[in-house]
Design a protein around this motif. Structure first.
Motif, PDB file in Angstrom:
ATOM      1  N   GLY A 118     -57.785   3.677 -63.372  1.00 39.40           N
ATOM      2  CA  GLY A 118     -58.909   3.278 -64.212  1.00 39.40           C
ATOM      3  C   GLY A 118     -59.507   1.967 -63.752  1.00 39.40           C
ATOM      4  O   GLY A 118     -60.720   1.778 -63.757  1.00 39.40           O
ATOM      5  N   THR A 119     -58.643   1.039 -63.344  1.00 41.82           N
ATOM      6  CA  THR A 119     -59.115  -0.260 -62.870  1.00 41.82           C
ATOM      7  C   THR A 119     -59.922  -0.112 -61.588  1.00 41.82           C
ATOM      8  O   THR A 119     -61.005  -0.672 -61.462  1.00 41.82           O
ATOM      9  CB  THR A 119     -57.917  -1.201 -62.618  1.00 41.82           C
ATOM     10  N   VAL A 120     -59.396   0.657 -60.650  1.00 40.23           N
ATOM     11  CA  VAL A 120     -60.098   0.869 -59.381  1.00 40.23           C
ATOM     12  C   VAL A 120     -61.414   1.589 -59.625  1.00 40.23           C
ATOM     13  O   VAL A 120     -62.441   1.230 -59.053  1.00 40.23           O
ATOM     14  CB  VAL A 120     -59.216   1.675 -58.401  1.00 40.23           C
ATOM     15  N   THR A 140     -63.241   1.526 -62.303  1.00 45.12           N
ATOM     16  CA  THR A 140     -64.170   0.595 -62.938  1.00 45.12           C
ATOM     17  C   THR A 140     -64.742  -0.386 -61.920  1.00 45.12           C
ATOM     18  O   THR A 140     -65.941  -0.646 -61.893  1.00 45.12           O
ATOM     19  CB  THR A 140     -63.467  -0.184 -64.066  1.00 45.12           C
ATOM     20  N   LEU A 141     -63.877  -0.921 -61.052  1.00 50.53           N
ATOM     21  CA  LEU A 141     -64.317  -1.904 -60.070  1.00 50.53           C
ATOM     22  C   LEU A 141     -65.254  -1.291 -59.038  1.00 50.53           C
ATOM     23  O   LEU A 141     -66.040  -1.997 -58.416  1.00 50.53           O
ATOM     24  CB  LEU A 141     -63.092  -2.512 -59.358  1.00 50.53           C
ATOM     25  N   VAL A 142     -65.166   0.018 -58.849  1.00 48.86           N
ATOM     26  CA  VAL A 142     -66.039   0.689 -57.879  1.00 48.86           C
ATOM     27  C   VAL A 142     -67.279   1.242 -58.571  1.00 48.86           C
ATOM     28  O   VAL A 142     -68.373   1.148 -58.051  1.00 48.86           O
ATOM     29  CB  VAL A 142     -65.272   1.834 -57.166  1.00 48.86           C
ATOM     30  N   PHE A 143     -67.085   1.804 -59.778  1.00 43.93           N
ATOM     31  CA  PHE A 143     -68.172   2.497 -60.461  1.00 43.93           C
ATOM     32  C   PHE A 143     -69.201   1.541 -61.061  1.00 43.93           C
ATOM     33  O   PHE A 143     -70.394   1.752 -60.928  1.00 43.93           O
ATOM     34  CB  PHE A 143     -67.581   3.387 -61.565  1.00 43.93           C
ATOM     35  N   LEU A 144     -68.730   0.463 -61.692  1.00 46.49           N
ATOM     36  CA  LEU A 144     -69.666  -0.448 -62.354  1.00 46.49           C
ATOM     37  C   LEU A 144     -70.628  -1.138 -61.385  1.00 46.49           C
ATOM     38  O   LEU A 144     -71.823  -1.146 -61.647  1.00 46.49           O
ATOM     39  CB  LEU A 144     -68.886  -1.486 -63.180  1.00 46.49           C
ATOM     40  N   PRO A 145     -70.166  -1.717 -60.272  1.00 40.63           N
ATOM     41  CA  PRO A 145     -71.120  -2.317 -59.325  1.00 40.63           C
ATOM     42  C   PRO A 145     -72.095  -1.283 -58.767  1.00 40.63           C
ATOM     43  O   PRO A 145     -73.275  -1.577 -58.568  1.00 40.63           O
ATOM     44  CB  PRO A 145     -70.225  -2.878 -58.207  1.00 40.63           C
TER      45      PRO A 145
END
Length: 34
Positions: free
Chosen positions: A4-6, A8-13
């Motif tokens: 989930g963290t990865v 989020t860090l890839v999807f949001l930007p």
């Protein structure tokens, strides 16, 4: 979770980049030409 963290860090930007690419900047914002 790590996944989930990865995600989020890839999807949001990517989402922000896509959003600002679609939405035109305001007419008053001309920092690039200044």
């Amino acid at each position: 979770t790590l996944g989930g963290t990865v995600l989020t860090l890839v999807f949001l930007p990517a989402l922000y980049a896509l959003w600002f690419r679609i939405m035109p900047p305001a007419a008053g914002h001309r920092e690039e030409e200044a």
